[in-house]
Design a protein around this motif. Structure first.
Motif, PDB file in Angstrom:
ATOM      1  N   LYS A  58       0.965  -1.219  -0.089  1.00 22.70           N
ATOM      2  CA  LYS A  58      -0.093  -0.021  -0.004  1.00 22.70           C
ATOM      3  C   LYS A  58       0.886   1.276  -0.038  1.00 22.70           C
ATOM      4  N   GLY A  59       2.294   1.028   0.022  1.00 18.42           N
ATOM      5  CA  GLY A  59       3.159   2.073  -0.146  1.00 18.42           C
ATOM      6  C   GLY A  59       3.626   2.785   1.195  1.00 18.42           C
ATOM      7  N   ALA A  60       3.756   2.082   2.171  1.00 15.89           N
ATOM      8  CA  ALA A  60       4.473   2.121   3.234  1.00 15.89           C
ATOM      9  C   ALA A  60       5.833   2.407   2.980  1.00 15.89           C
ATOM     10  N   ALA A  61       6.376   3.552   3.724  1.00 17.08           N
ATOM     11  CA  ALA A  61       7.994   3.758   3.370  1.00 17.08           C
ATOM     12  C   ALA A  61       8.708   2.629   4.106  1.00 17.08           C
ATOM     13  N   ALA A  62       8.390   2.268   5.173  1.00 12.00           N
ATOM     14  CA  ALA A  62       9.098   1.357   5.845  1.00 12.00           C
ATOM     15  C   ALA A  62       8.108   0.581   6.821  1.00 12.00           C
ATOM     16  N   ALA A  63       8.624  -0.576   7.424  1.00 12.64           N
ATOM     17  CA  ALA A  63       7.934  -1.163   8.641  1.00 12.64           C
ATOM     18  C   ALA A  63       8.863  -1.452   9.810  1.00 12.64           C
ATOM     19  N   MET A  64       8.376  -1.177  11.000  1.00 11.37           N
ATOM     20  CA  MET A  64       9.044  -1.516  12.174  1.00 11.37           C
ATOM     21  C   MET A  64       8.452  -3.068  12.596  1.00 11.37           C
ATOM     22  N   VAL A  65       9.742  -3.859  12.650  1.00 12.88           N
ATOM     23  CA  VAL A  65       9.459  -5.423  13.030  1.00 12.88           C
ATOM     24  C   VAL A  65      10.335  -5.728  14.266  1.00 12.88           C
ATOM     25  N   ASP A  66      10.030  -7.160  14.529  1.00 15.36           N
ATOM     26  CA  ASP A  66      10.959  -7.444  15.686  1.00 15.36           C
ATOM     27  C   ASP A  66      11.220  -8.902  15.102  1.00 15.36           C
ATOM     28  N   ARG A  67      10.624  -9.543  14.038  1.00 13.80           N
ATOM     29  CA  ARG A  67      10.536 -10.825  13.597  1.00 13.80           C
ATOM     30  C   ARG A  67      10.803 -10.685  11.967  1.00 13.80           C
ATOM     31  N   ASN A  68      10.957 -11.873  11.247  1.00 10.96           N
ATOM     32  CA  ASN A  68      10.870 -11.575   9.821  1.00 10.96           C
ATOM     33  C   ASN A  68       9.184 -11.887   9.416  1.00 10.96           C
ATOM     34  N   PRO A  69       8.825 -10.956   8.745  1.00  5.62           N
ATOM     35  CA  PRO A  69       7.147 -10.835   8.478  1.00  5.62           C
ATOM     36  C   PRO A  69       7.177 -11.892   7.321  1.00  5.62           C
ATOM     37  N   PRO A  70       5.872 -12.470   7.145  1.00  3.87           N
ATOM     38  CA  PRO A  70       5.948 -13.410   5.926  1.00  3.87           C
ATOM     39  C   PRO A  70       5.551 -12.893   4.828  1.00  3.87           C
ATOM     40  N   GLY A  71       6.224 -13.204   3.645  1.00  5.73           N
ATOM     41  CA  GLY A  71       5.857 -12.769   2.291  1.00  5.73           C
ATOM     42  C   GLY A  71       6.554 -11.668   2.102  1.00  5.73           C
ATOM     43  N   VAL A  72       7.544 -11.307   2.782  1.00  5.22           N
ATOM     44  CA  VAL A  72       8.312  -9.969   2.541  1.00  5.22           C
ATOM     45  C   VAL A  72       9.893 -10.265   2.234  1.00  5.22           C
ATOM     46  N   ALA A  73      10.195  -9.655   1.244  1.00  6.51           N
ATOM     47  CA  ALA A  73      11.659  -9.919   0.849  1.00  6.51           C
ATOM     48  C   ALA A  73      12.519  -9.371   1.761  1.00  6.51           C
ATOM     49  N   ALA A  74      13.763 -10.260   1.708  1.00 11.15           N
ATOM     50  CA  ALA A  74      14.877  -9.722   2.876  1.00 11.15           C
ATOM     51  C   ALA A  74      15.225  -8.168   2.464  1.00 11.15           C
ATOM     52  N   GLU A  75      15.361  -7.705   1.314  1.00 13.31           N
ATOM     53  CA  GLU A  75      15.760  -6.338   0.908  1.00 13.31           C
ATOM     54  C   GLU A  75      14.699  -5.405   1.057  1.00 13.31           C
ATOM     55  N   ALA A  76      13.480  -5.590   1.651  1.00 12.58           N
ATOM     56  CA  ALA A  76      12.459  -4.552   1.980  1.00 12.58           C
ATOM     57  C   ALA A  76      12.864  -3.468   2.966  1.00 12.58           C
ATOM     58  N   PRO A  77      12.293  -2.504   3.154  1.00 11.08           N
ATOM     59  CA  PRO A  77      12.625  -1.448   3.993  1.00 11.08           C
ATOM     60  C   PRO A  77      12.146  -1.902   5.382  1.00 11.08           C
ATOM     61  N   LEU A  78      12.840  -2.549   6.246  1.00 10.06           N
ATOM     62  CA  LEU A  78      12.503  -3.058   7.306  1.00 10.06           C
ATOM     63  C   LEU A  78      13.274  -2.431   8.627  1.00 10.06           C
ATOM     64  N   LEU A  79      12.372  -1.628   9.345  1.00  9.96           N
ATOM     65  CA  LEU A  79      13.320  -1.093  10.576  1.00  9.96           C
ATOM     66  C   LEU A  79      13.200  -2.323  11.874  1.00  9.96           C
TER      67      LEU A  79
END
Length: 458
Positions: A58-79
């Motif tokens: 949906k266009g999020a600039a980044a996502a704050m996570v504390d584990r690997n989210p399903p279906g998300v590429a490793a190079e995604a903008p994950l904080l």
């Protein structure tokens, strides 16, 4: 406008984030997420990590996570942080630290959100003002509000609530307000707290977050005013401003009434200056909230009289008393939607307001109040004198059955096990010219009754 950059996100949270980012907002819900938001994957009824892929799509600039989210590429903008709730708190603390504006914080058994919305208008008339879009007053709502605060805000209003002991002080310390207010002390959450004295102690603890020499605005009419003053002074408050009807109140409500068109008019003395306000919201409790809000404006070192005309735009939010016309067989009726929440003081105020409404019949539709514990039976039964001022009363839930049984026979509309069963009974009973109040705790699902009443008549 950029709210957070990749560098500032990393500095605030201690997390890791690849590349650059220009974050324009902060979201915890993909349903309301806007492009450019930082999506924070919190765990509540659902695990936010399961929605990270949707947020990024949906266009999020980044996502704050504390584990690997399903279906998300490793190079995604994950904080990546150790814990997302702690990461949000850290981001909120950083948002507060970089803001040089004046901060007000509000708590109380009832009236928090109304007072917060009044302050949004009052302070907004004097400069750029930030406040939560809803009742974001808990362990994630307060840091979220602070994390969303633009650095150049001149003013901010932070609403702080609680369900259990010990919840307010950490949030107040996070907000570090220049002024705090306690709207009132009442029975909300008394089942968790055990006594009104404990409620007062918890609400008063908001003063523990004040910046040195900050000001506490306290309800002069409350029997707990002396204790609240003592708590605030021990926390280092530099000044106390009392508000209410009491002659000793520095911000005093001199008179209040309901105009023929349904607006509420109030005359106040604000530190000796007369202030006259009119609001397009019906209810004397709105005048009391305005008294508190104007006292907070003064506590921030501003001119309440100059800001007061902004209250002409105040109206309660969805589910908080906003009236609307609805279709009934043969004409229309007036619906007062108070389905968002209900504590005993708010329930009494709503019933008192209903009694002032002109109409063919005044009808109350009431659902159970919650979190009252061992006091529940007495507090529901205690509503009988105010409820009996209505022409007809419909009730649902096991606790409201106690109230229904105490009403005169001619006042009893019906009682049902739940709101879904009650809704068609209320709808069938309405006639043109009726005024119908719908109120109950959020868990009583009184919004189902509102939905049924607002459906088109076939």
């Amino acid at each position: 406008m950029t709210l957070w950059t990749a560098d500032s996100l990393r500095a605030a949270t201690g997390g890791t984030l690849p590349g650059e980012a220009a974050v324009t907002g902060v979201s915890i819900d993909t349903r309301s997420l806007a492009p450019g938001d930082l999506f924070v994957a919190l765990r509540d009824a659902r695990d936010g990590h399961d929605f990270v892929a949707e947020a990024l799509a949906k266009g999020a600039a980044a996502a704050m996570v504390d584990r690997n989210p399903p279906g998300v590429a490793a190079e995604a903008p994950l904080l990546r942080v150790a814990d997302t709730l702690e990461g949000l708190r850290a981001l909120g603390a950083a948002g507060r630290a970089r803001c040089a504006g004046r901060i007000a914080a509000v708590t109380g058994s009832v009236g928090k959100t109304g007072t917060k919305e009044m302050l949004r208008l009052l302070l907004g008339a004097l400069g750029p003002t930030h406040a939560a879009v809803a009742s974001y007053n808990n362990h994630w709502g307060v840091p979220l509000t602070l994390a969303r605060m633009p650095a150049d805000s001149a003013f901010a209003v932070i609403e702080i609530g609680m369900n259990n002991p010990g919840e307010i002080l950490p949030l107040a310390r996070l907000a570090r307000p220049h002024a705090v207010a306690v709207t009132t002390i009442g029975e909300a959450h008394i089942g968790h707290m055990g006594s009104l004295e404990a409620v007062a102690e918890e609400k008063g603890s908001i003063a523990g977050g004040l910046v040195p020499g900050g000001i506490a605005v306290l309800p002069r009419d409350s029997e707990f005013f002396p204790r609240l003053v003592a708590i605030a002074e021990s926390a280092g408050a530099g000044r106390i401003i009392g508000f209410g009807h009491d002659p000793a109140a520095e911000v005093r409500l001199l008179e209040a009434g309901i105009l023929r068109d349904g607006r509420t008019r109030a005359v106040l003395s604000v530190l000796g200056r007369k202030v006259d306000i009119t609001m397009p919201a019906m209810g004397l409790h709105h005048a009391a909230n305005a008294c508190c809000a104007l006292a907070l404006v003064e506590a921030l070192g501003l001119d309440a009289a100059r800001a007061a005309p902004a209250l002409a735009a105040y109206a309660p939010g969805a589910g908080r008393g906003a009236p609307r016309e609805i279709a009934v067989a043969g004409g229309t009726a007036l619906l007062i939607d108070e389905s968002y929440n209900a504590a005993p003081p708010a329930m009494r105020a709503a019933l008192q307001t209903l009694a002032l409404r002109p109409g063919a019949r005044r009808i109350a539709v009431l659902g159970d109040m919650r979190e009252l514990g061992e006091f529940s039976a007495a507090l529901h039964a205690g509503l009988a004198p105010e409820a009996a001022k209505a022409d007809l009363v419909f009730c649902c839930g096991p606790e409201m059955a106690r109230l229904h049984a105490l009403l005169p026979a001619e006042k009893r509309g019906a009682h049902a096990a739940d709101s879904a069963a009650l809704a068609p009974l209320v709808k069938d009973a309405l006639r043109p010219g009726d005024v119908v109040l719908v109120k109950g705790a959020l868990g009583s699902r009184m919004a189902l009754v509102v939905r049924a009443l607002t459906e088109s008549i076939s």
